[in-house]
Design a protein around this motif. Structure first.
Motif: not given
Length: 126
Positions: A62-63, A84-86, A103-110
């Protein structure tokens, strides 16, 4: 222990822009990946952007195309340029560091390394 201080948030209309900054104490900043997280009311904190110690970047879907993460190791600072903030970008934004990420699918993990700072509130509303 590294201390994190976020700034730059505010109230902006949909379609507007903000630039967030995160200053980190300590001389080891450049060794770590850095990420921007956000937490909206009633939701879990999520990772929206990462910049590696080498300067590579990754974004939550989304970013992509709207947010740009950057870092200045000489200033121990990481930035998040948001365009272009929503309304759905409304949240408290935090930064933190990490040793690795996935990176898992559309998600980031740290997994964050340090205690959270106070965050900076971003409100997108007309």
């Amino acid at each position: 222990q590294v201390q994190l201080v976020e700034s730059g948030g505010g109230l902006v209309q949909p379609g507007g822009s903000l630039r967030l900054s995160c200053a980190a104490s300590g001389s080891i900043f450049s060794m770590y990946h850095m990420g921007w997280y956000r937490q909206a009311p009633g939701k879990q904190r999520e990772l929206v952007a990462i910049i590696t110690s080498g300067g590579s970047t990754n974004y939550k879907d989304s970013a992509k195309g709207r947010f740009t993460i950057s870092r200045d190791n000489a200033k121990n600072t990481v930035y998040l340029q948001m365009n272009s903030l929503k309304p759905e970008d409304t949240a408290v934004y935090y930064c933190n560091g990490g040793n690795s990420y996935s990176i898992i699918g559309s998600y980031l993990r740290m997994n964050p390394l340090w205690s959270w700072g106070q965050g900076t509130q971003v409100t997108v509303s007309s």
